[in-house]
Design an enzyme around this catalytic site. Structure first.
Site, mmCIF file in Angstrom:
data_model
loop_
_atom_site.group_PDB
_atom_site.id
_atom_site.type_symbol
_atom_site.label_atom_id
_atom_site.label_comp_id
_atom_site.label_asym_id
_atom_site.label_seq_id
_atom_site.Cartn_x
_atom_site.Cartn_y
_atom_site.Cartn_z
ATOM 1 N N SER A 428 0.824 -1.209 0.000
ATOM 2 C CA SER A 428 0.000 0.000 0.000
ATOM 3 C C SER A 428 0.857 1.258 0.000
ATOM 4 C CB SER A 428 -0.911 0.017 1.234
ATOM 5 O OG SER A 428 -0.136 -0.019 2.417
ATOM 6 N N HIS A 449 -3.011 -3.678 -5.472
ATOM 7 C CA HIS A 449 -3.344 -3.136 -4.161
ATOM 8 C C HIS A 449 -4.821 -3.344 -3.841
ATOM 9 C CE1 HIS A 449 -3.850 0.640 -1.457
ATOM 10 N NE2 HIS A 449 -3.660 -0.441 -0.731
ATOM 11 N N GLU A 461 -6.249 -1.487 -7.126
ATOM 12 C CA GLU A 461 -5.371 -0.685 -7.962
ATOM 13 C C GLU A 461 -4.321 -1.609 -8.575
ATOM 14 O OE1 GLU A 461 -4.988 3.725 -6.104
ATOM 15 O OE2 GLU A 461 -4.188 2.131 -4.826
ATOM 16 N N ASN A 499 -4.702 6.051 -1.721
ATOM 17 C CA ASN A 499 -4.099 6.469 -0.449
ATOM 18 C C ASN A 499 -3.543 7.888 -0.524
ATOM 19 O OD1 ASN A 499 -4.736 4.183 0.941
ATOM 20 N ND2 ASN A 499 -2.747 3.199 0.688
#
Length: 720
Positions: A428, A449, A461, A499
């Site tokens: 991540s 991800h 992702e 993120n």
């Protein structure tokens, strides 16, 4: 000549039992959808059947292999310029399905596969419904998920068929029923194997249909206005508690059903058409439909120009929550054999238990048979070495965020597979090019991800680095789809996309806390804006340690705009990890076993010791609007930067990532649709005002400033 338009979507075949079978088979399409231009064709087929001598009944079924009717063609709605045009679509549906309802011969719907939206409304107009017991068979009215209501009579026929409570539940949630669930509530009259579906329907049509049993307590609700109104009031309160007033469709659905039940079907149909037209023109429906089209278009993309490799065996490194979740969806959704490696037998057992527990929940809710659970579990195995991994086409790594450890695993997988295996890291925070830095076959290294919990979060992702080849990208995108995920391909930079836009949002929420706003006030502000949970609730859920781990990486890469207040460090250093260790921004004490069954569990409370820990006395001077604006504007600004830097390939991908990855309010359509709706110039003006009050981090990025200057939008201004 347009051959697509010239081919009919319906055909009539007469069976030797003197029963006509109408096959629906939309030309050049994988699934059947209802289009306005089909009405004339369908009426002609009904007329042809009626003029056939000696005909005893009709069956309507699909000419497609795996679906009945997936719904109405949503693009018809996009072409409506005003609510009157949209209402006219609804009225046309009423006229067409009334012809079925009032047809002089019995009409039976034989359903296999998806029977949704307008497809179910057509089936409701038939005199009986039989469906296959196949796993693919699903029945539902999902219009609410597009900000709409069933517009072809569904709001009136469904409650009269199955009762008001069941009908409202289906329409307000949009959930889909399996065959046996539909039979249990009276939505269908019989469930049979697909192999005999048509024969059973033909025999039923020949006999003249079925007489329905009375659903006693449901029928009493229909006859008692007092009971009906109590049900409507309860449904309204329940819907409002979920939607927070952001979605107009649920309230309209309840109103329309109530009108029909209290004032008669004629009034109900008129109200349905009127409400349908009004909902089509709402910004909420436009945003939700834009997401529908975005996801639909993404499903048809492979991520690259290459052809994907067919995955036949999956390896998972790490038996923790993420590894266990990845193994579960690979076996249950992807139907793939999975081999899990962990450093201990305990870790392997934990991963296997994860899948067993999730499957057992489905068995207990009768959504899965025990033998189906056993079949899925038989696909998952574990090991403490690499035995069996030499056969894996893809290995998904889900271990600690330690670069040296991940590089070591790359080397080990390359050694046992001779470079034939794709290595997908669930990191991540660590850039993929760093994980691939020492690889012999860097073209096989990619990021994949997932979001926690893996079995529930719809997004992944896919992160190629500059040496990842096109075949690897296409294969991993196809693999994610097979797991039931929506995949967006994003750039290889710190935080990737989701993120990276989430981090400044969380940091600003913490800044508001440091400045004296209470935890519950901040969380409530963002829930009122439209997020499913507030930022501190979210941190507790994902783990405060996990949620904050990426911040130093982002600061190192992009600077102080990602710097969190020191208060967040104090929370982490106090061993507050959130829900997983029972210590977070909220208290997670166990409910007393002596709690009486009629009493609700106490509402979760903020752990007020947090305030002393960070040296704050909350006084809530800011309005909810001000708090939400500060947190959201930073997220919007970062999303625009990601587009400008090509971290995301399009505004569409950015909207899907934000909605499915972090719960950005769907009724806004995503951050880019939201900025378009605000106006780019207004967005820039708001950010500039915040920059004056709260610092340079709010200054709008170059892309937004240029777009405001040129009067541009992220999406075309006309309907797509």
């Amino acid at each position: 000549m347009d051959t697509k338009a010239s081919q009919p979507a319906f055909r009539l075949e007469i069976y030797n039992e003197n029963v006509g079978v109408i096959f629906i088979d939309v030309p050049n399409e994988k699934v059947n959808t209802l289009k306005a231009e089909f009405a004339e064709q369908f009426l002609a087929i009904l007329q042809q059947a009626q003029s056939t001598s000696g005909l005893k009944g009709l069956v309507i079924t699909s000419g497609k292999k795996d679906n009945f009717i997936a719904g109405a063609d949503i693009s018809m709605i996009a072409n409506c310029e005003n609510k009157e045009q949209a209402s006219e679509l609804s009225k046309e549906g009423h006229l067409l399905f009334d012809k079925i309802d009032n047809y002089p011969l019995p009409i039976i719907a034989a359903i296999h596969g998806a029977c949704l939206g307008g497809g179910l409304e057509l089936a409701l107009a038939c005199h009986a419904r039989i469906c296959s017991n196949d796993e693919k068979t699903r029945l539902g009215l999902p219009e609410v998920q597009l900000g709409l209501l069933p517009g072809s009579g569904g709001t009136q026929r469904l409650p009269r068929l199955i009762g008001i409570p069941h009908a409202l539940d289906l329409m307000l949630t949009g959930r889909q029923l399996r065959a046996k669930q539909a039979l249990k509530i009276g939505l269908v009259d019989d469930v049979v194997p697909e192999s005999i579906l048509l024969d059973v329907a033909v025999q039923l049509a020949k006999k003249g249909g079925v007489k329905r049993p009375v659903i006693h307590w449901q029928q009493r609700l229909l006859s008692s206005k007092l009971l009906r109104n109590q049900v409507f009031n309860s449904a309204k309160q329940k819907a409002l508690s979920k939607t927070k007033g952001h979605y107009p469709a649920p309230d309209k659905i309840i109103q329309v059903v109530k009108t029909g039940m209290n004032n008669g079907a004629k009034a109900g149909y008129a109200q349905e058409a009127k409400a349908f037209g009004e909902l089509v023109m709402t910004p909420e429906s436009a945003a939700l439909r834009s997401l529908f089209f975005a996801v639909t278009s993404l499903k048809n993309e492979t991520g690259s120009k290459a052809k994907p490799i067919n995955i036949q065996q999956v390896g998972v490194l790490g038996g923790g929550l993420m590894g266990g979740g990845i193994a579960y969806i690979s076996a249950s959704q992807g139907k793939l054999p999975v081999r899990i490696k962990d450093i201990s037998d305990k870790g392997v057992a934990q991963a296997l238990r994860y899948s067993w527990d999730l499957l057992t929940q489905r068995v207990s809710k009768r959504r899965l048979l025990a033998r189906e659970r056993a079949a899925i579990m038989s696909k998952i195995s574990g090991t403490v070495n690499y035995q069996g991994f030499e056969k894996a086409d893809i290995v998904v790594e889900a271990v600690f965020e330690d670069l040296a450890l991940k590089q070591k695993m790359v080397a080990e997988i390359e050694q046992i597979s001779d470079g034939k295996t794709i290595f997908a890291s669930n990191t991540s925070s660590l850039p993929i090019h760093q994980i691939a830095a020492q690889a012999q076959y860097p073209e096989k290294i990619i990021g994949l991800h997932y979001f926690s919990p893996v079995d529930k979060m719809p997004l992944v992702e896919v992160i190629p680095h500059k040496h990842t080849d096109d075949t690897t990208i296409a294969t991993v995108v196809a693999f994610a789809k097979r797991q039931g995920k929506t995949a967006i391909v994003v750039g290889d930079d710190a935080g990737f996309y989701v993120n990276r836009i989430l981090a400044p949002y969380l940091c600003e929420a913490t800044q508001c806390l440091v400045q004296g706003e209470s935890i519950e006030h901040i969380d409530s502000a963002l829930v009122s804006f439209g997020f499913p949970v507030g930022p501190f609730n979210l941190l507790d859920e994902v783990g405060i340690d996990v949620g904050t781990k990426i911040l130093p990486i982002l600061v190192a890469r992009f600077g102080d705009r990602f710097k969190a207040p020191e208060a967040l460090d104090k929370v982490v250093n106090d061993d507050r990890k959130g829900k997983k260790n029972g210590r977070g921004f909220y208290e997670y004490g166990h409910t007393s076993s002596k709690l009486l069954f009629w009493k609700k569990a106490p509402k979760r409370q903020v752990d007020k010791r947090i305030y002393a820990l960070i040296g704050v006395q909350p006084d809530n001077k800011l309005s909810k609007t001000d708090i939400a604006q500060r947190c959201v504007m930073l997220m919007l600004n970062e999303a625009a930067r990601c587009l400008d830097e090509k971290i995301i390939r399009s505004a569409r991908d950015g909207d899907i990532g934000a909605v499915f990855g972090i719960g950005f309010p769907p009724f806004f359509g995503g951050p880019f649709r939201y900025m378009d709706s605000l106006g780019i110039a207004k967005t820039v003006e708001t950010m500039q005002a915040l920059a004056k009050s709260h610092g340079e981090k709010f200054s709008p990025c170059d892309l937004l400033c240029q777009m405001a200057k040129d009067n541009q939008t992220f999406y075309p201004t006309q309907s797509e």
